[in-house]
Design a protein around this motif. Structure first.
Motif, PDB file in Angstrom:
ATOM      1  N   LEU A  17       0.828  -1.202   0.000  1.00 27.17           N
ATOM      2  CA  LEU A  17       0.000   0.000   0.000  1.00 27.17           C
ATOM      3  C   LEU A  17       0.868   1.259   0.000  1.00 27.17           C
ATOM      4  CD1 LEU A  17      -2.841  -0.946   2.532  1.00 27.17           C
ATOM      5  CD2 LEU A  17      -3.019  -0.782   0.044  1.00 27.17           C
ATOM      6  N   ILE A  18       1.930   1.250   0.803  1.00 20.63           N
ATOM      7  CA  ILE A  18       2.833   2.410   0.845  1.00 20.63           C
ATOM      8  C   ILE A  18       3.501   2.613  -0.508  1.00 20.63           C
ATOM      9  CG2 ILE A  18       4.950   3.331   1.879  1.00 20.63           C
ATOM     10  CD1 ILE A  18       4.180   1.856   4.452  1.00 20.63           C
ATOM     11  N   LEU A  19       3.975   1.514  -1.094  1.00 23.56           N
ATOM     12  CA  LEU A  19       4.632   1.579  -2.402  1.00 23.56           C
ATOM     13  C   LEU A  19       3.652   2.062  -3.474  1.00 23.56           C
ATOM     14  CD1 LEU A  19       7.145   0.971  -4.144  1.00 23.56           C
ATOM     15  CD2 LEU A  19       6.267  -1.365  -4.411  1.00 23.56           C
ATOM     16  N   GLY A  20       2.466   1.493  -3.491  1.00 25.35           N
ATOM     17  CA  GLY A  20       1.469   1.897  -4.472  1.00 25.35           C
ATOM     18  C   GLY A  20       1.076   3.349  -4.331  1.00 25.35           C
ATOM     19  N   GLY A  21       0.876   3.794  -3.080  1.00 24.32           N
ATOM     20  CA  GLY A  21       0.522   5.190  -2.850  1.00 24.32           C
ATOM     21  C   GLY A  21       1.606   6.137  -3.310  1.00 24.32           C
ATOM     22  N   GLY A  22       2.867   5.800  -3.028  1.00 22.29           N
ATOM     23  CA  GLY A  22       3.975   6.652  -3.438  1.00 22.29           C
ATOM     24  C   GLY A  22       4.134   6.712  -4.950  1.00 22.29           C
ATOM     25  N   LEU A  23       3.988   5.564  -5.614  1.00 24.53           N
ATOM     26  CA  LEU A  23       4.161   5.524  -7.065  1.00 24.53           C
ATOM     27  C   LEU A  23       3.016   6.246  -7.778  1.00 24.53           C
ATOM     28  CD1 LEU A  23       5.443   1.863  -7.614  1.00 24.53           C
ATOM     29  CD2 LEU A  23       6.770   3.988  -7.581  1.00 24.53           C
ATOM     30  N   LEU A  24       1.784   6.013  -7.360  1.00 26.31           N
ATOM     31  CA  LEU A  24       0.642   6.675  -7.994  1.00 26.31           C
ATOM     32  C   LEU A  24       0.681   8.188  -7.757  1.00 26.31           C
ATOM     33  CD1 LEU A  24      -2.176   4.078  -7.274  1.00 26.31           C
ATOM     34  CD2 LEU A  24      -1.359   4.798  -9.523  1.00 26.31           C
ATOM     35  N   THR A  25       1.137   8.586  -6.572  1.00 18.66           N
ATOM     36  CA  THR A  25       1.298  10.021  -6.302  1.00 18.66           C
ATOM     37  C   THR A  25       2.347  10.614  -7.237  1.00 18.66           C
ATOM     38  OG1 THR A  25       0.670   9.765  -3.978  1.00 18.66           O
ATOM     39  CG2 THR A  25       1.904  11.748  -4.563  1.00 18.66           C
ATOM     40  N   SER A  26       3.448   9.883  -7.448  1.00 22.73           N
ATOM     41  CA  SER A  26       4.509  10.379  -8.332  1.00 22.73           C
ATOM     42  C   SER A  26       4.013  10.519  -9.768  1.00 22.73           C
ATOM     43  CB  SER A  26       5.709   9.429  -8.287  1.00 22.73           C
ATOM     44  OG  SER A  26       6.266   9.386  -6.987  1.00 22.73           O
ATOM     45  N   VAL A  27       3.288   9.514 -10.249  1.00 21.50           N
ATOM     46  CA  VAL A  27       2.735   9.587 -11.607  1.00 21.50           C
ATOM     47  C   VAL A  27       1.779  10.769 -11.718  1.00 21.50           C
ATOM     48  CG1 VAL A  27       1.301   8.397 -13.308  1.00 21.50           C
ATOM     49  CG2 VAL A  27       3.000   7.118 -12.001  1.00 21.50           C
ATOM     50  N   SER A  28       0.937  10.945 -10.699  1.00 22.05           N
ATOM     51  CA  SER A  28      -0.019  12.045 -10.715  1.00 22.05           C
ATOM     52  C   SER A  28       0.681  13.393 -10.722  1.00 22.05           C
ATOM     53  CB  SER A  28      -0.941  11.939  -9.489  1.00 22.05           C
ATOM     54  OG  SER A  28      -1.798  13.057  -9.402  1.00 22.05           O
ATOM     55  N   MET A  29       1.659  13.555  -9.844  1.00 26.36           N
ATOM     56  CA  MET A  29       2.356  14.838  -9.743  1.00 26.36           C
ATOM     57  C   MET A  29       3.133  15.149 -11.021  1.00 26.36           C
ATOM     58  SD  MET A  29       1.466  16.148  -6.873  1.00 26.36           S
ATOM     59  CE  MET A  29       2.684  17.416  -6.520  1.00 26.36           C
ATOM     60  N   LEU A  30       3.801  14.148 -11.595  1.00 25.84           N
ATOM     61  CA  LEU A  30       4.538  14.371 -12.843  1.00 25.84           C
ATOM     62  C   LEU A  30       3.594  14.772 -13.972  1.00 25.84           C
ATOM     63  CD1 LEU A  30       7.024  11.348 -12.688  1.00 25.84           C
ATOM     64  CD2 LEU A  30       7.585  13.768 -12.377  1.00 25.84           C
ATOM     65  N   HIS A  31       2.416  14.163 -13.999  1.00 21.57           N
ATOM     66  CA  HIS A  31       1.428  14.482 -15.042  1.00 21.57           C
ATOM     67  C   HIS A  31       0.881  15.898 -14.868  1.00 21.57           C
ATOM     68  CE1 HIS A  31      -1.968  14.205 -17.754  1.00 21.57           C
ATOM     69  NE2 HIS A  31      -2.793  14.461 -16.740  1.00 21.57           N
ATOM     70  N   TYR A  32       0.427  16.225 -13.671  1.00 25.30           N
ATOM     71  CA  TYR A  32      -0.234  17.515 -13.469  1.00 25.30           C
ATOM     72  C   TYR A  32       0.738  18.687 -13.418  1.00 25.30           C
ATOM     73  CZ  TYR A  32      -4.684  15.179 -12.792  1.00 25.30           C
ATOM     74  OH  TYR A  32      -5.831  14.444 -13.005  1.00 25.30           O
TER      75      TYR A  32
END
Length: 486
Positions: free
Chosen positions: A88-103
Motif C-alpha cells: 500500500l505504501i509503495l502503491g501510494g507513493g508511485l501513484l502520487t509520483s505519476v499524478s504529480m509528474l502528469h499535473y
C-alpha cells in the motif's frame, strides 16, 4: 491565522444559502415500506453496527468485532500483513509520483489512463509527495529487517510500524466495508435524525456526526475519519463540521484505553475511567466548537450541499422520521455486497494515500522522543500547574501529557508505578487529546487537504485541548476520589 479566508476556496460551494430544511411529521412524505428496501436497511444497519459499534467480550477484554477480526488476521498471517502494508505504501507513493509528474507537465499520460488510475485523487502538495516517497524508503528496511539499530528498535519502528501502521492497513479497508453499508443504506440517516436533539444544541453539528464519533470511540479514529470523509464528499458536511468532528470527537478508542488501563494495572476502575473520559471529551468539545480556530472555518462544501433536515416533534415522531429517511435511502442504494466491495476499494485507496505520510512523520516524532529530551523540556511549564492541582508525581505526569501529543500509548506507559490518581488522570487526558502528531495529525492533514487542515492549526488546537483538559480532568478525578469511586 484564524480568519475565514484561510480556508476559503473559489472552487468550493458556499453553504451560506444551504440552510437545513425544517420539518415536522406533518410535512414528511412517508414512503411505502416495501419489503426489499426495508430488509436491505435492517440487514445493512445490523451488520454494520454490530461489526464496529457493538461491544463484545474477547479474551477477557471488552472490544468490538472489527478489532477481533484485525487481531486474528495479524496473528495468523503476520508476514503477509507486513507485505500488504508495504504494498500500500509503495502503491501510494508511485501513484502520487505519476499524478504529480502528469499535473506538473513533466510527463504526458493518455487521458484514458489518467481516468483509469484516478490520478486526480493522488494529486497533493510537494511536501506530501516527498513524505509519501520517504515512507517507501523507511518502510523497505523495516520490512527486510535490515538497517540502523535506531530505526529497527522496539521504541521506534516497533511503535509506528508494528503498533500503528500494521493495524491501520487492515482497520481502514476492512472497516470501510461496513462503514459503507451504514453510509449507503440508511444507517447514517437513522442515527443522524435520532441524535439531532443532542448534537445540534451542544456542538452545533448535524445529528449524523454522532455516528462518526461512535465509530471513533468504539472502533478507531481512522474509521471515524473515513466515515467523515465519505459524508463530506457527498455534501453532507461542510468544512467547519469536518474540522470540529475530527479534532473534538476522534479521540482514543475504548479498546486502546482498555489496553492502557491493563498495562497500568487499573482495569478494576476501568468503568470509572471511561465515564470520566467521556465527560472530559464532551465538556472540551462544547467549548472548542464555539471559539477560533474551529468557529472561523467557513461553511463551505466540496460537493453539492446536502445538509441534514432539522426535524421537530415528539420522540415517536423522531423515530418514525428516522426510519422513513433510512428506508428511503436504502431504496435508492446499491446492494449490500456491492456497497461492501465499493467500501473496501475506497478504504484501500485512502490507506495507500496516507500510510507513507504517517510512517515518515511518526518515525520522526518517536525518534525525537526516544533520543532527545525535547518533550521533557517542553513539559516543564506544566509541572507547577499539576502540582497546584494536587496531581501526584507532577513531573512524570507533565512529561506524559506532552508526549501524548506524539503518541498516547507511549505517554501513558510513562506513569507505570505512580499513584492511582496520577494513572487515572494521565490516561483520561492523553486519551482525550485527539490530536496525535505521530498518527492522527498527519492523517487529518493528508485526508482533508481540501479544507485545508494544517499542522499549525492542529498544534494550536492540541494546546487548547490540553489547557482545557488538565483542569477539567483534575476536577473530575478529585471528585471521584471524594465520593469514593477512586
Amino acid at each position: 491565522m484564524f480568519g475565514r479566508t484561510a480556508w476559503e476556496s473559489d472552487e468550493h460551494m458556499s453553504g451560506e444559502n444551504a440552510e437545513p430544511e425544517d420539518k415536522t411529521i406533518d410535512n414528511v412524505t412517508l414512503i411505502e415500506k416495501r419489503p426489499r428496501p426495508l430488509l436491505r436497511f435492517v440487514l445493512a444497519f445490523g451488520i454494520g453496527s454490530f461489526f464496529f459499534l457493538f461491544p463484545i467480550e474477547w479474551e477477557g477484554q471488552t472490544t468490538i468485532p472489527l478489532d477481533v477480526v484485525v487481531g486474528l488476521i495479524q496473528e495468523s498471517y503476520p508476514f503477509l500483513v507486513e507485505v500488504f502494508t508495504f504494498g500500500l505504501i509503495l502503491g501510494g507513493g508511485l501513484l502520487t509520483s505519476v499524478s504529480m509528474l502528469h499535473y506538473q507537465g513533466l510527463a504526458t499520460i493518455d487521458q484514458r489512463l489518467v481516468d483509469r488510475l484516478e490520478l486526480d485523487y493522488w494529486q497533493t502538495s510537494k511536501l506530501f509527495w516527498a513524505l509519501r516517497l520517504l515512507g517507501i524508503v523507511v518502510a523497505a528496511p523495516i520490512l527486510l529487517r535490515t538497517g540502523p539499530e535506531w530505526l529497527l528498535s522496539d521504541s521506534t519502528s516497533g511503535v509506528v510500524w508494528g503498533g500503528l501502521l500494521l493495524t491501520i492497513a487492515l482497520v481502514i479497508p476492512i472497516g470501510a466495508m461496513f462503514v459503507n453499508l451504514l453510509a449507503e443504506l440508511g444507517g447514517l440517516q437513522f442515527v443522524g435524525t435520532l441524535s439531532q436533539p443532542v448534537m445540534r444544541p451542544l456542538f452545533n453539528l448535524p445529528g449524523r456526526a454522532a455516528l462518526d464519533s461512535a465509530a471513533s470511540w468504539l472502533g478507531s479514529f481512522s474509521i471515524g475519519y473515513y466515515l467523515t470523509r465519505n459524508v463530506f464528499d457527498r455534501g453532507g458536511y461542510n468544512k467547519r463540521e469536518v474540522f470540529a468532528i475530527c479534532t473534538c470527537f476522534a479521540t482514543g478508542n475504548l479498546g486502546t484505553v482498555g489496553a492502557i488501563a491493563a498495562v497500568l494495572d487499573i482495569l478494576h476502575i476501568f468503568p470509572i475511567v471511561v465515564f470520566l473520559y467521556l465527560i472530559s471529551v464532551i465538556a472540551t468539545a462544547v467549548i472548542l466548537v464555539r471559539v477560533p480556530p474551529l468557529s472561523t472555518v467557513p461553511n463551505e462544501y466540496v460537493a453539492t450541499p446536502d445538509p441534514e433536515p432539522e426535524f421537530r416533534g415528539s420522540v415517536g415522531d423522531y423515530i418514525r422520521f428516522a426510519f422513513n429517511e433510512a428506508v428511503r435511502t436504502a431504496e435508492h442504494g446499491a446492494s449490500i455486497p456491492r456497497s461492501a466491495i465499493e467500501g473496501l476499494i475506497d478504504g484501500m485507496k485512502l490507506t495507500a494515500m496516507m500510510l507513507g505520510t504517517i510512517l515518515s512523520i511518526g518515525i520522526t516524532v518517536v525518534t525525537l522522543n526516544e533520543y532527545t529530551s525535547v518533550f521533557e523540556v517542553i513539559s516543564q511549564p506544566l509541572v507547577p500547574v499539576l502540582a497546584a492541582l494536587s496531581i501526584p508525581d507532577p513531573q512524570i505526569a507533565a512529561s506524559a501529557i506532552i508526549i501524548g501529543g506524539a503518541e498516547m500509548f507511549i505517554a501513558a506507559t510513562l506513569v507505570v508505578g505512580t499513584d492511582v490518581i496520577t494513572k487515572a488522570f494521565v490516561v483520561i487526558v492523553v486519551s482525550s487529546q485527539a490530536i496525535f502528531f505521530a498518527a492522527s495529525a498527519p492523517m487529518m492533514v493528508d485526508m482533508f487537504d481540501d479544507i485545508p487542515i494544517r499542522f499549525r492549526d492542529l498544534f494550536v488546537l492540541f494546546v487548547m485541548r490540553t489547557v482545557l483538559l488538565v483542569p477539567i480532568t483534575a476536577a473530575l478525578v478529585h471528585a471521584a476520589v471524594f465520593v469514593g469511586l477512586l
